[in-house]
Scaffold this active site. Structure first.
Site, PDB file in Angstrom:
ATOM      1  N   HIS A 138       0.906  -1.349   0.133  1.00 12.68           N
ATOM      2  CA  HIS A 138       0.003  -0.030   0.071  1.00 12.68           C
ATOM      3  C   HIS A 138       0.931   1.186  -0.001  1.00 12.68           C
ATOM      4  O   HIS A 138       2.108   1.237   0.160  1.00 12.68           O
ATOM      5  CB  HIS A 138      -1.021   0.046   1.009  1.00 12.68           C
ATOM      6  CG  HIS A 138      -0.227   0.094   2.434  1.00 12.68           C
ATOM      7  ND1 HIS A 138       0.418  -0.833   3.124  1.00 12.68           N
ATOM      8  CD2 HIS A 138      -0.523   0.966   3.334  1.00 12.68           C
ATOM      9  CE1 HIS A 138       0.783  -0.572   4.287  1.00 12.68           C
ATOM     10  NE2 HIS A 138       0.417   0.816   4.449  1.00 12.68           N
ATOM     11  N   HIS A 155       1.511   3.982   1.882  1.00 11.47           N
ATOM     12  CA  HIS A 155       2.083   4.536   2.945  1.00 11.47           C
ATOM     13  C   HIS A 155       3.833   4.827   2.836  1.00 11.47           C
ATOM     14  O   HIS A 155       4.174   3.678   2.474  1.00 11.47           O
ATOM     15  CB  HIS A 155       1.540   4.197   4.305  1.00 11.47           C
ATOM     16  CG  HIS A 155       0.152   4.526   4.782  1.00 11.47           C
ATOM     17  ND1 HIS A 155      -0.414   3.612   5.833  1.00 11.47           N
ATOM     18  CD2 HIS A 155      -0.620   5.219   4.466  1.00 11.47           C
ATOM     19  CE1 HIS A 155      -1.846   4.328   5.905  1.00 11.47           C
ATOM     20  NE2 HIS A 155      -1.753   5.336   5.161  1.00 11.47           N
ATOM     21  N   ASP A 195       5.970   4.558   5.014  1.00  8.42           N
ATOM     22  CA  ASP A 195       7.004   3.615   5.622  1.00  8.42           C
ATOM     23  C   ASP A 195       7.109   2.186   4.756  1.00  8.42           C
ATOM     24  O   ASP A 195       7.519   1.333   5.439  1.00  8.42           O
ATOM     25  CB  ASP A 195       6.546   3.509   7.092  1.00  8.42           C
ATOM     26  CG  ASP A 195       4.850   3.031   7.137  1.00  8.42           C
ATOM     27  OD1 ASP A 195       4.210   3.353   6.720  1.00  8.42           O
ATOM     28  OD2 ASP A 195       4.820   1.929   8.118  1.00  8.42           O
ATOM     29  N   HIS A 196       6.267   2.086   3.952  1.00  8.00           N
ATOM     30  CA  HIS A 196       6.207   0.794   3.019  1.00  8.00           C
ATOM     31  C   HIS A 196       6.778   1.190   1.764  1.00  8.00           C
ATOM     32  O   HIS A 196       7.341   0.294   0.816  1.00  8.00           O
ATOM     33  CB  HIS A 196       4.765   0.185   2.887  1.00  8.00           C
ATOM     34  CG  HIS A 196       4.386  -0.041   4.205  1.00  8.00           C
ATOM     35  ND1 HIS A 196       4.165  -1.446   4.861  1.00  8.00           N
ATOM     36  CD2 HIS A 196       3.965   0.754   5.343  1.00  8.00           C
ATOM     37  CE1 HIS A 196       3.507  -1.483   5.776  1.00  8.00           C
ATOM     38  NE2 HIS A 196       3.473  -0.045   6.387  1.00  8.00           N
ATOM     39  N   HIS A 250      -7.518  -0.735   5.838  1.00  9.14           N
ATOM     40  CA  HIS A 250      -6.459   0.333   6.389  1.00  9.14           C
ATOM     41  C   HIS A 250      -6.176   1.789   5.529  1.00  9.14           C
ATOM     42  O   HIS A 250      -6.179   2.546   5.645  1.00  9.14           O
ATOM     43  CB  HIS A 250      -5.032  -0.420   6.530  1.00  9.14           C
ATOM     44  CG  HIS A 250      -3.890   0.243   6.885  1.00  9.14           C
ATOM     45  ND1 HIS A 250      -3.601   0.866   8.116  1.00  9.14           N
ATOM     46  CD2 HIS A 250      -2.827   0.540   6.390  1.00  9.14           C
ATOM     47  CE1 HIS A 250      -2.316   1.348   8.206  1.00  9.14           C
ATOM     48  NE2 HIS A 250      -1.911   1.263   7.217  1.00  9.14           N
ATOM     49  N   ASP A 293      -0.076  -3.981   6.312  1.00 11.77           N
ATOM     50  CA  ASP A 293      -0.661  -3.347   7.436  1.00 11.77           C
ATOM     51  C   ASP A 293      -2.063  -3.508   7.773  1.00 11.77           C
ATOM     52  O   ASP A 293      -2.822  -2.862   8.370  1.00 11.77           O
ATOM     53  CB  ASP A 293      -0.754  -1.618   7.652  1.00 11.77           C
ATOM     54  CG  ASP A 293       0.706  -1.192   7.750  1.00 11.77           C
ATOM     55  OD1 ASP A 293       1.608  -1.909   8.079  1.00 11.77           O
ATOM     56  OD2 ASP A 293       0.899   0.030   7.675  1.00 11.77           O
ATOM     57  N   HIS A 336       4.670  -4.808  10.855  1.00  9.75           N
ATOM     58  CA  HIS A 336       4.956  -4.016  11.900  1.00  9.75           C
ATOM     59  C   HIS A 336       5.377  -4.968  12.964  1.00  9.75           C
ATOM     60  O   HIS A 336       4.437  -6.127  13.267  1.00  9.75           O
ATOM     61  CB  HIS A 336       4.046  -3.043  12.593  1.00  9.75           C
ATOM     62  CG  HIS A 336       3.945  -1.893  11.357  1.00  9.75           C
ATOM     63  ND1 HIS A 336       4.924  -0.833  11.617  1.00  9.75           N
ATOM     64  CD2 HIS A 336       3.269  -1.536  10.199  1.00  9.75           C
ATOM     65  CE1 HIS A 336       4.727   0.099  10.657  1.00  9.75           C
ATOM     66  NE2 HIS A 336       3.776  -0.410   9.882  1.00  9.75           N
TER      67      HIS A 336
END
Ligand code: ZN
Ligand code: FE
Length: 255
Positions: free
Chosen positions: A55, A57, A59-60, A111, A131, A169
């Site tokens: 996805h 975001h 942090d990905h 999410h 996530d 995570h």
């Protein structure tokens, strides 16, 4: 043989690295940061062949640009124009062959709306759940509705018991503290907490988990259980599975 190794990133992300012992070209999932990936590849003398993205975001996806510049990998991810650098945009039901395994793409909105998961049957089956599904928890609802997330988790729940779940995570201990409150008479949660506590003290990941284990300890997959419904009823509606899920998710947000 295919092996899967976590590369820790930021404070609690895992970038999963897939490696076949017959090949120098590896695959990473959700490289939010290029630096730990590059360090790993250089230390092991490996090349980056493929990147999977779940996805949009940061942090990905944050390491994508630098990894593309350096290794020109094949990049497979959601059909979301906001993510730069994807050359195979995939959606529900698509199949991609990666590291000798055929992965099925599952749409998992909730999410985010673009969230996808990658599942491959086999021995053992593997799921990269990003996530959406964590150990003992699930992702927050940033873009989707509770109904979408509930449906996404239901789809994952139908995968085989022995599926190894690689979540993005290390949230397991915090999730288990909530799980204890949400499912107070569940002895499996207490046992999992002791086990995960030990793992973290030794600086080991609590992942992957299995789907069979998540069915026992994850309150978000246990909305039909009387104990969960009873505990959630103090925080909102629990008339059916979806309302119980909705109540649990809102309760967890403030926990
Ligand atoms: Zn996310
Ligand atoms: Fe994340």
């Amino acid at each position: 043989m295919l092996s899967v190794t976590p590369i820790p990133a930021f404070s609690d992300n895992y970038i999963w690295l897939l490696r076949q012992d017959t090949s120098q070209a590896v695959c990473v999932v959700d490289p939010g940061d290029a630096t730990p990936v590059i360090e790993w590849l250089e230390r092991e003398g490996l090349e980056l062949g493929t990147v999977l993205i779940t996805h949009h975001h940061h942090d990905h996806t944050g390491g994508l640009a630098e990894l593309i510049k350096r290794y020109s990998p094949r990049v497979i991810g959601p059909d979301n124009p906001e993510i730069d650098g994807i050359d195979e945009r995939v959606g529900d039901g698509d199949e991609v062959r990666v590291m000798g395994r055929l992965f099925e793409v599952l749409a998992l909105p909730g999410h985010t709306l673009d969230h996808i998961g990658f599942f491959t049957p086999g021995i053992p089956p593997l799921l990269f759940s990003g996530d959406v599904l964590f150990s003992a928890g699930c992702g927050r609802l940033f873009e989707g509705t509770p109904a979408q997330m509930h449906e996404s988790l239901s789809r994952l729940e139908s995968l085989p018991e022995d599926t190894l779940v690689f979540a993005a995570h290390e949230y397991t201990l915090a999730n288990l503290a909530f799980a204890r409150a949400a499912d107070p008479d569940n002895a499996d949660i207490e046992a999992a907490e002791a086990e995960c506590q030990r793992a973290r003290e030794l600086d080991r990941p609590t992942l992957p988990t299995t789907l069979g284990r998540e069915r026992r300890i994850n309150p978000f997959l246990r909305c039909a259980s009387a104990g969960v419904r009873q505990a959630a009823s103090a925080h909102g509606d629990t008339d059916n599975d979806l309302s119980t899920f909705t109540t649990l998710r809102a309760w967890k947000d403030g926990f």
